[in-house]
Design a protein around this motif. Structure first.
Motif, mmCIF file in Angstrom:
data_model
loop_
_atom_site.group_PDB
_atom_site.id
_atom_site.type_symbol
_atom_site.label_atom_id
_atom_site.label_comp_id
_atom_site.label_asym_id
_atom_site.label_seq_id
_atom_site.Cartn_x
_atom_site.Cartn_y
_atom_site.Cartn_z
ATOM 1 N N TYR B 24 0.811 -1.222 0.000
ATOM 2 C CA TYR B 24 0.000 0.000 0.000
ATOM 3 C C TYR B 24 0.837 1.261 0.000
ATOM 4 C CZ TYR B 24 -3.685 -3.259 0.681
ATOM 5 O OH TYR B 24 -4.545 -4.291 0.496
ATOM 6 N N GLN B 148 -5.666 1.285 -9.882
ATOM 7 C CA GLN B 148 -4.264 1.032 -9.560
ATOM 8 C C GLN B 148 -3.403 0.986 -10.809
ATOM 9 O OE1 GLN B 148 -4.656 -2.503 -7.285
ATOM 10 N NE2 GLN B 148 -5.793 -1.365 -5.742
ATOM 11 N N LYS B 153 -0.974 3.099 -7.623
ATOM 12 C CA LYS B 153 -1.017 3.242 -6.173
ATOM 13 C C LYS B 153 -2.175 2.466 -5.578
ATOM 14 C CE LYS B 153 1.136 7.706 -6.021
ATOM 15 N NZ LYS B 153 0.870 8.756 -6.983
ATOM 16 N N LYS B 154 -1.877 1.807 -4.474
ATOM 17 C CA LYS B 154 -2.918 1.125 -3.726
ATOM 18 C C LYS B 154 -3.024 1.785 -2.369
ATOM 19 C CE LYS B 154 -3.239 -3.769 -4.300
ATOM 20 N NZ LYS B 154 -2.599 -5.060 -4.065
#
Lengths: 115, 232
Positions: B24, B148, B153-154
């Protein structure tokens, strides 16, 4: 918190240390906290990274800390700040700590008296 | 003159955290800044050290478990945050004006127990929510994956809000419902009748919160939770 050397005694005080630092410094980021502790204790106490961040995250989840993010140079930085609750809790924890220290004083270094 | 990390070195640190199972972005940000600070500090003492060596030296300080503790504590923090959020919305259903609806639901479900089709309706409501949960789950994970791909990006809290938060209510319901057939349903005593009506009302409200209310406010909640969500 794993402490350099044999200072297992510091364990359990990590949260209080963080809160106290934030009470006197307004806002700090993780790395800054490790450096500050090192400096204040003249290298006696080194907070490891593997312990610091979990402690910060826990304090945040408990609503004692707030997060701010700022762009510093070419990277993002997360700052931690005390919330209103955090300020109250800091006072409590410090008081507890003083009590603890006093009790330990009595146990470890009893003053002989004729009472 | 103190050496500073370059843009590409910062980017390689992000990659490094990904290689070490930090999925993350919100967790990566903090770790990358930490490593970067430490590497710059290490360079002050050993200016000759290569970037990779300095990075590995810094990473070693995290101990044998590496970033695992940090990731785990962040997950626990987010789960707690989510739980508090659900509770906050649930409280609304216990105060005016929503409490009227809550009481009507409760009364309705209680009355339903007198009818032969009452059991079917209870089960029907339950199945309907489960189907809705599955639908949202698939839909959201597809959307998140697309996002994503675009942003690379998570976000952990986004994952909790739109995927992880579902299903829990169903398990709680199954655990407490404990009625396996219609005969048992009709043989319930007074106490159990009230209890069952309370249970399904609560289940419906919590499911509504997790499936409708929170996803609707997801963006707002994410920005509140992640100041960096807007910066990046």
């Amino acid at each position: 918190m794993s402490i350099m050397g044999n200072h297992k005694l510091y364990k359990g005080s990590l949260q209080t240390i963080i809160l106290k630092l934030l009470a006197t410094n307004d806002k700090m980021y993780g790395y800054e906290i490790t450096q500050k502790v090192k400096k204040l204790t003249k290298g006696e106490l080194k907070i490891t990274e593997g312990a610091l961040y979990p402690a910060l995250h826990k304090l945040e989840a408990d609503g004692l800390l707030n997060v701010e993010v700022a762009k510093v140079g070419n990277r993002l930085r997360k700052y931690y700040k005390l919330t209103e609750n955090g300020t109250k809790e800091t006072a409590n924890k410090l008081e507890e700590m003083q009590e603890f220290l006093k009790t330990m004083q009595h146990l470890v270094n009893p003053k002989f008296s004729l009472e | 003159m103190a050496m500073k990390l370059t843009e590409s070195q910062i980017e390689s640190l992000y990659q490094f955290t990904r290689q070490h199972y930090v999925e993350y972005y919100d967790v990566q940000v903090e770790l990358v800044d930490h490593l970067a600070n430490d590497i710059e500090q290490i360079w002050e003492q050993q200016p000759g050290l290569s970037f990779n060596d300095a990075r590995d030296k810094s990473f070693k300080k995290f101990g044998v478990f590496g970033f695992m503790n940090v990731v785990e504590s962040k997950e626990a923090q987010m789960a707690k945050k989510y739980f508090k959020l659900v509770l906050k919305f649930a409280k609304e259903w216990l105060s005016l004006p929503k409490i009227i609806l809550t009481l009507l639901l409760l009364f309705g479900f209680y009355q339903l127990q007198k009818f032969t089709f009452g059991y079917e309706i209870y089960i029907g409501v339950f199945l309907l929510v489960i189907v809705a949960q599955f639908f949202m789950l698939f839909n959201n994970s597809r959307k998140l994956k697309q996002n994503q791909k675009q942003t690379q990006k998570k976000w952990l809290f986004e994952h909790v809000l739109s995927i992880q938060g579902y299903g829990n209510t169903a398990f709680i319901f199954i655990y407490f419902f404990r009625i396996s057939n219609a005969e048992e349903f009709f043989a319930m005593g007074d106490f159990k009748r009230v209890y069952t009506a309370l249970l399904i009302t609560g289940f419906l409200i919590i499911s509504y919160i997790t499936l409708v209310v929170i996803p609707k406010k997801a963006k707002e909640l994410l920005i509140q939770n992640y100041p960096e969500y807007q910066i990046t």
